[in-house]
Design a protein around this motif. Structure first.
Motif, PDB file in Angstrom:
ATOM      1  N   ASP A  30      41.301  35.283  44.541  1.00 35.51           N
ATOM      2  CA  ASP A  30      41.248  34.552  45.467  1.00 35.51           C
ATOM      3  C   ASP A  30      41.564  35.064  47.037  1.00 35.51           C
ATOM      4  N   ASP A  31      41.951  36.440  47.045  1.00 35.79           N
ATOM      5  CA  ASP A  31      42.368  37.112  48.273  1.00 35.79           C
ATOM      6  C   ASP A  31      40.984  37.754  48.590  1.00 35.79           C
ATOM      7  N   ALA A  34      38.979  41.687  45.051  1.00 38.02           N
ATOM      8  CA  ALA A  34      38.679  42.153  43.386  1.00 38.02           C
ATOM      9  C   ALA A  34      37.535  41.345  42.952  1.00 38.02           C
ATOM     10  N   ARG A  35      36.851  42.164  42.138  1.00 39.78           N
ATOM     11  CA  ARG A  35      35.645  41.573  41.281  1.00 39.78           C
ATOM     12  C   ARG A  35      36.250  42.142  39.914  1.00 39.78           C
ATOM     13  N   VAL A  36      36.510  41.418  38.935  1.00 47.80           N
ATOM     14  CA  VAL A  36      37.061  41.929  37.565  1.00 47.80           C
ATOM     15  C   VAL A  36      36.265  41.419  36.448  1.00 47.80           C
ATOM     16  N   ALA A 100      37.923  28.367  36.778  1.00 44.36           N
ATOM     17  CA  ALA A 100      38.922  29.053  37.535  1.00 44.36           C
ATOM     18  C   ALA A 100      40.045  29.449  36.262  1.00 44.36           C
ATOM     19  N   LEU A 101      40.888  30.642  36.808  1.00 40.85           N
ATOM     20  CA  LEU A 101      41.856  31.028  36.009  1.00 40.85           C
ATOM     21  C   LEU A 101      43.068  31.071  36.958  1.00 40.85           C
ATOM     22  N   TRP A 118      41.901  33.038  40.405  1.00 45.33           N
ATOM     23  CA  TRP A 118      40.751  33.543  40.088  1.00 45.33           C
ATOM     24  C   TRP A 118      39.521  32.399  40.094  1.00 45.33           C
ATOM     25  N   THR A 119      38.289  32.846  40.551  1.00 44.73           N
ATOM     26  CA  THR A 119      37.339  31.904  40.450  1.00 44.73           C
ATOM     27  C   THR A 119      36.113  32.629  39.722  1.00 44.73           C
TER      28      THR A 119
END
Length: 122
Positions: A30-31, A34-36, A100-101, A118-119
């Motif tokens: 959300d910030d 990061a892409r994970v 979402a998580l 997270w989206t």
């Protein structure tokens, strides 16, 4: 000869399906930093940084978080996570909703926790 190969393929396919979870995929923090990718890694689940915008906090592409999670009755996951780069263990929960998580990591017996939203990446 074809029957044993077919049987082996069915067994491997079912094992791969059992390892997959609804948290598997590529997620954006959300910030925006990061892409994970979350995916099975052996009998565990790994979150691997694909991209990090600001590396000043020590995060880098390729860093992994190794999770041992169990599914709860409410559909969320709980368990432990290990950060091999920092040699840190912590408890973890993951709440799943459509696209979402929310991850929650805790240390010091659950006294210090951090939630991250997270989206799903498109």
């Amino acid at each position: 000869m074809k029957a044993p190969l077919l049987a082996a393929a069915v067994v491997l396919s079912s094992l791969a399906s059992a390892a997959a979870t609804d948290i598997d995929g590529v997620w954006l923090r959300d910030d925006g930093n990061a892409r994970v990718r979350i995916a099975p890694c052996g009998d565990k689940i790994c979150a691997t940084n694909l991209w990090i915008g600001d590396t000043s906090g020590g995060e880098e592409a390729g860093d992994k978080l190794v999770m041992t999670l169990s599914r709860r009755a409410d559909g969320s996951y709980s368990g432990n996570a290990y950060d091999p780069k920092r040699d840190k263990n912590f408890s973890m929960t993951v709440k799943v909703s459509e696209g979402a998580l929310v991850t929650r990591g805790c240390i010091v017996g659950g006294l210090l926790c951090r939630d991250v939203n997270w989206t799903a990446a498109k």
